[in-house]
Design a protein around this motif. Structure first.
Motif, PDB file in Angstrom:
ATOM      1  N   ILE A  95      76.325  89.283 104.348  1.00 31.68           N
ATOM      2  CA  ILE A  95      77.327  90.348 104.395  1.00 31.68           C
ATOM      3  C   ILE A  95      76.677  91.695 104.702  1.00 31.68           C
ATOM      4  O   ILE A  95      77.205  92.495 105.484  1.00 31.68           O
ATOM      5  CB  ILE A  95      78.103  90.413 103.065  1.00 31.68           C
ATOM      6  CG1 ILE A  95      78.925  89.129 102.893  1.00 31.68           C
ATOM      7  CG2 ILE A  95      79.024  91.634 103.031  1.00 31.68           C
ATOM      8  CD1 ILE A  95      79.651  89.045 101.566  1.00 31.68           C
ATOM      9  N   ALA A  96      75.511  91.929 104.115  1.00 30.02           N
ATOM     10  CA  ALA A  96      74.806  93.187 104.375  1.00 30.02           C
ATOM     11  C   ALA A  96      74.356  93.292 105.824  1.00 30.02           C
ATOM     12  O   ALA A  96      74.193  94.395 106.353  1.00 30.02           O
ATOM     13  CB  ALA A  96      73.605  93.314 103.438  1.00 30.02           C
ATOM     14  N   ALA A  97      74.155  92.128 106.468  1.00 30.41           N
ATOM     15  CA  ALA A  97      73.699  92.141 107.863  1.00 30.41           C
ATOM     16  C   ALA A  97      74.828  92.431 108.841  1.00 30.41           C
ATOM     17  O   ALA A  97      74.566  92.770 109.995  1.00 30.41           O
ATOM     18  CB  ALA A  97      73.044  90.802 108.204  1.00 30.41           C
ATOM     19  N   VAL A  98      76.066  92.298 108.401  1.00 31.19           N
ATOM     20  CA  VAL A  98      77.203  92.589 109.282  1.00 31.19           C
ATOM     21  C   VAL A  98      77.390  94.110 109.357  1.00 31.19           C
ATOM     22  O   VAL A  98      77.535  94.769 108.318  1.00 31.19           O
ATOM     23  CB  VAL A  98      78.491  91.930 108.762  1.00 31.19           C
ATOM     24  CG1 VAL A  98      79.679  92.293 109.650  1.00 31.19           C
ATOM     25  CG2 VAL A  98      78.317  90.415 108.706  1.00 31.19           C
ATOM     26  N   PRO A  99      77.369  94.706 110.529  1.00 33.07           N
ATOM     27  CA  PRO A  99      77.524  96.169 110.636  1.00 33.07           C
ATOM     28  C   PRO A  99      78.834  96.643 110.000  1.00 33.07           C
ATOM     29  O   PRO A  99      79.897  96.049 110.214  1.00 33.07           O
ATOM     30  CB  PRO A  99      77.526  96.412 112.151  1.00 33.07           C
ATOM     31  CG  PRO A  99      76.812  95.234 112.729  1.00 33.07           C
ATOM     32  CD  PRO A  99      77.157  94.088 111.854  1.00 33.07           C
ATOM     33  N   GLY A 103      69.674  84.695 105.473  1.00 33.29           N
ATOM     34  CA  GLY A 103      70.263  85.284 104.273  1.00 33.29           C
ATOM     35  C   GLY A 103      69.222  85.786 103.308  1.00 33.29           C
ATOM     36  O   GLY A 103      69.500  86.650 102.480  1.00 33.29           O
ATOM     37  N   ALA A 104      68.003  85.277 103.401  1.00 33.52           N
ATOM     38  CA  ALA A 104      66.972  85.683 102.457  1.00 33.52           C
ATOM     39  C   ALA A 104      66.308  86.987 102.863  1.00 33.52           C
ATOM     40  O   ALA A 104      65.757  87.694 102.029  1.00 33.52           O
ATOM     41  CB  ALA A 104      65.906  84.587 102.351  1.00 33.52           C
ATOM     42  N   VAL A 105      66.327  87.336 104.163  1.00 37.24           N
ATOM     43  CA  VAL A 105      65.565  88.496 104.590  1.00 37.24           C
ATOM     44  C   VAL A 105      66.431  89.667 105.036  1.00 37.24           C
ATOM     45  O   VAL A 105      65.966  90.801 105.064  1.00 37.24           O
ATOM     46  CB  VAL A 105      64.613  88.118 105.767  1.00 37.24           C
ATOM     47  CG1 VAL A 105      63.647  87.046 105.320  1.00 37.24           C
ATOM     48  CG2 VAL A 105      65.411  87.620 106.963  1.00 37.24           C
ATOM     49  N   LYS A 106      67.689  89.414 105.359  1.00 34.40           N
ATOM     50  CA  LYS A 106      68.522  90.512 105.849  1.00 34.40           C
ATOM     51  C   LYS A 106      69.149  91.285 104.701  1.00 34.40           C
ATOM     52  O   LYS A 106      69.451  90.708 103.660  1.00 34.40           O
ATOM     53  CB  LYS A 106      69.616  89.966 106.778  1.00 34.40           C
ATOM     54  CG  LYS A 106      69.073  89.422 108.097  1.00 34.40           C
ATOM     55  CD  LYS A 106      70.212  88.930 108.979  1.00 34.40           C
ATOM     56  CE  LYS A 106      69.677  88.410 110.315  1.00 34.40           C
ATOM     57  NZ  LYS A 106      70.734  87.922 111.189  1.00 34.40           N
ATOM     58  N   ILE A 124      78.580  93.436  95.930  1.00 35.18           N
ATOM     59  CA  ILE A 124      77.199  93.912  95.854  1.00 35.18           C
ATOM     60  C   ILE A 124      76.762  94.558  97.164  1.00 35.18           C
ATOM     61  O   ILE A 124      76.099  95.600  97.174  1.00 35.18           O
ATOM     62  CB  ILE A 124      76.253  92.748  95.499  1.00 35.18           C
ATOM     63  CG1 ILE A 124      76.559  92.223  94.097  1.00 35.18           C
ATOM     64  CG2 ILE A 124      74.798  93.190  95.584  1.00 35.18           C
ATOM     65  CD1 ILE A 124      75.779  90.982  93.737  1.00 35.18           C
ATOM     66  N   ALA A 125      77.139  93.948  98.283  1.00 32.38           N
ATOM     67  CA  ALA A 125      76.659  94.413  99.580  1.00 32.38           C
ATOM     68  C   ALA A 125      77.401  95.639 100.082  1.00 32.38           C
ATOM     69  O   ALA A 125      76.821  96.476 100.787  1.00 32.38           O
ATOM     70  CB  ALA A 125      76.770  93.282 100.610  1.00 32.38           C
ATOM     71  N   LYS A 163      89.178  88.572 108.501  1.00 34.71           N
ATOM     72  CA  LYS A 163      89.200  88.418 109.951  1.00 34.71           C
ATOM     73  C   LYS A 163      87.878  88.765 110.616  1.00 34.71           C
ATOM     74  O   LYS A 163      87.581  88.256 111.702  1.00 34.71           O
ATOM     75  CB  LYS A 163      90.301  89.302 110.538  1.00 34.71           C
ATOM     76  CG  LYS A 163      91.709  88.883 110.125  1.00 34.71           C
ATOM     77  CD  LYS A 163      92.760  89.781 110.757  1.00 34.71           C
ATOM     78  CE  LYS A 163      94.169  89.360 110.363  1.00 34.71           C
ATOM     79  NZ  LYS A 163      95.205  90.228 110.976  1.00 34.71           N
ATOM     80  N   VAL A 164      87.060  89.622 109.984  1.00 37.41           N
ATOM     81  CA  VAL A 164      85.830  90.081 110.634  1.00 37.41           C
ATOM     82  C   VAL A 164      84.584  89.512 109.967  1.00 37.41           C
ATOM     83  O   VAL A 164      83.728  88.902 110.624  1.00 37.41           O
ATOM     84  CB  VAL A 164      85.766  91.627 110.630  1.00 37.41           C
ATOM     85  CG1 VAL A 164      84.451  92.106 111.241  1.00 37.41           C
ATOM     86  CG2 VAL A 164      86.949  92.201 111.382  1.00 37.41           C
ATOM     87  N   ILE A 165      84.455  89.710 108.671  1.00 35.22           N
ATOM     88  CA  ILE A 165      83.217  89.330 107.984  1.00 35.22           C
ATOM     89  C   ILE A 165      83.151  87.833 107.708  1.00 35.22           C
ATOM     90  O   ILE A 165      82.126  87.190 107.964  1.00 35.22           O
ATOM     91  CB  ILE A 165      83.073  90.126 106.670  1.00 35.22           C
ATOM     92  CG1 ILE A 165      82.970  91.621 106.975  1.00 35.22           C
ATOM     93  CG2 ILE A 165      81.852  89.665 105.900  1.00 35.22           C
ATOM     94  CD1 ILE A 165      82.833  92.484 105.747  1.00 35.22           C
ATOM     95  N   PHE A 166      84.239  87.281 107.195  1.00 34.46           N
ATOM     96  CA  PHE A 166      84.203  85.884 106.762  1.00 34.46           C
ATOM     97  C   PHE A 166      83.807  84.923 107.883  1.00 34.46           C
ATOM     98  O   PHE A 166      83.008  84.002 107.654  1.00 34.46           O
ATOM     99  CB  PHE A 166      85.555  85.493 106.166  1.00 34.46           C
ATOM    100  CG  PHE A 166      85.563  84.128 105.553  1.00 34.46           C
ATOM    101  CD1 PHE A 166      84.995  83.908 104.304  1.00 34.46           C
ATOM    102  CD2 PHE A 166      86.130  83.056 106.215  1.00 34.46           C
ATOM    103  CE1 PHE A 166      84.986  82.651 103.735  1.00 34.46           C
ATOM    104  CE2 PHE A 166      86.138  81.792 105.655  1.00 34.46           C
ATOM    105  CZ  PHE A 166      85.559  81.583 104.409  1.00 34.46           C
ATOM    106  N   PRO A 167      84.327  85.070 109.118  1.00 38.68           N
ATOM    107  CA  PRO A 167      83.905  84.147 110.182  1.00 38.68           C
ATOM    108  C   PRO A 167      82.411  84.213 110.483  1.00 38.68           C
ATOM    109  O   PRO A 167      81.825  83.227 110.948  1.00 38.68           O
ATOM    110  CB  PRO A 167      84.723  84.602 111.400  1.00 38.68           C
ATOM    111  CG  PRO A 167      85.926  85.264 110.812  1.00 38.68           C
ATOM    112  CD  PRO A 167      85.429  85.950 109.577  1.00 38.68           C
ATOM    113  N   LEU A 168      81.791  85.360 110.220  1.00 36.74           N
ATOM    114  CA  LEU A 168      80.360  85.503 110.477  1.00 36.74           C
ATOM    115  C   LEU A 168      79.500  84.917 109.374  1.00 36.74           C
ATOM    116  O   LEU A 168      78.279  84.861 109.502  1.00 36.74           O
ATOM    117  CB  LEU A 168      80.012  86.990 110.665  1.00 36.74           C
ATOM    118  CG  LEU A 168      80.721  87.699 111.822  1.00 36.74           C
ATOM    119  CD1 LEU A 168      80.348  89.176 111.840  1.00 36.74           C
ATOM    120  CD2 LEU A 168      80.362  87.045 113.150  1.00 36.74           C
TER     121      LEU A 168
END
Length: 275
Positions: free
Chosen positions: A161-165, A271-274, A95-96, A185-190
């Protein structure tokens, strides 16, 4: 100066009253679990059980198949949470990050499913379980609990996920990672705060669910909410054992919340606002 002092005092006073209002029922539950029967039934309230007893805890844990109830609750709750996290992580990433036909409709369906009262599905779940010979089994409970928490989990993780550049993911792919490797390696840890907050929500929802397990599992596969409703005698409810059982039932959720408190609360808001 007086106005400033008054302005600081009355919000604190209101907060103190609210804290007492919400904490007192919990305190009364715990205190009652240690009281003797005569103190519980006394017309004069006993606020502090100085001559307390552990008899009610012995009664609560001495129920037949108690450890089976504990095992069933842990298995169903953990399995439902893990399944929802796996499915929601993939769905929220789609979705993101991806653009596909029906994406907005899918998001709308997720939001509608989150608002729907799941109790209306009890009859349908019972009929499906009966027709597939799955009554008194943990499988339909696990799947239904997973569906209960899945919309919230998808919606919350989507925001993270959408908040991660996107540049971070693209840089990893330029360095030779596949899209899957970039995600791992990048998104999941965040996503740790989001995973913790949704795990806590899913744990509480599945741990406390009562109507469905009462409908599906009357003989086997019972969970702890049914155990809480079993303390009845010929003279009425055994309130001491009920309060002791309620205290033990709430303890795992309290410990989990304290352990995940900071990241869980931050995860729910972020997670609710980003995105």
């Amino acid at each position: 100066m007086r106005r400033s002092l008054f302005g600081r005092t009355w919000p604190n006073a209101i907060a103190a009253v609210l804290i007492v209002f919400f904490i007192f029922p919990v305190y009364w539950m715990i205190a009652t679990s240690f009281k003797k029967d005569q103190d519980i039934s006394s017309k004069t309230p006993v606020f502090i059980p100085f001559n307390g007893t552990l008899e009610h805890y012995t009664t609560a844990t001495g129920v037949e198949k108690f450890w089976e109830y504990v095992t069933n609750s842990v298995v169903v709750t953990v399995a439902a949470v893990l399944l929802s996290l796996v499915i929601a992580t993939m769905a929220s990433f789609a979705i993101a990050r991806m653009r596909f036909r029906g994406r907005k409709a899918f998001v709308l369906v997720v939001m509608m499913a989150q608002m729907a009262p799941w109790e209306v599905m009890t009859i349908a779940v019972y009929l499906i379980s009966r027709d597939n010979d799955m009554l008194n089994s943990l499988v339909p409970l696990t799947l239904f609990y997973m569906m209960m928490v899945l919309p919230f989990t998808i919606w919350t993780l989507r925001g993270f996920i959408a908040a991660v550049p996107k540049e971070l993911e693209e840089s990893a792919m330029v360095d030779g990672c596949t899209r899957t490797q970039a995600f791992v390696k990048v998104i999941f840890p965040l996503l740790a705060p989001g995973l913790m907050s949704t795990s806590l929500f899913g744990f509480i929802t599945a741990w406390n669910e009562f109507p469905l397990v009462l409908t599906l599992n009357k003989e086997q596969g019972k969970t702890l909410p049914l155990w809480l409703s079993s303390f009845k005698t010929a003279f009425g409810n055994d309130w001491g054992a009920t309060m002791a059982a309620s205290t033990m039932f709430a303890l795992p959720v309290l410990i989990l919340f304290i352990f995940l408190q900071r990241k869980a609360v931050g995860g729910l808001t972020d997670g609710a606002v980003k995105g």
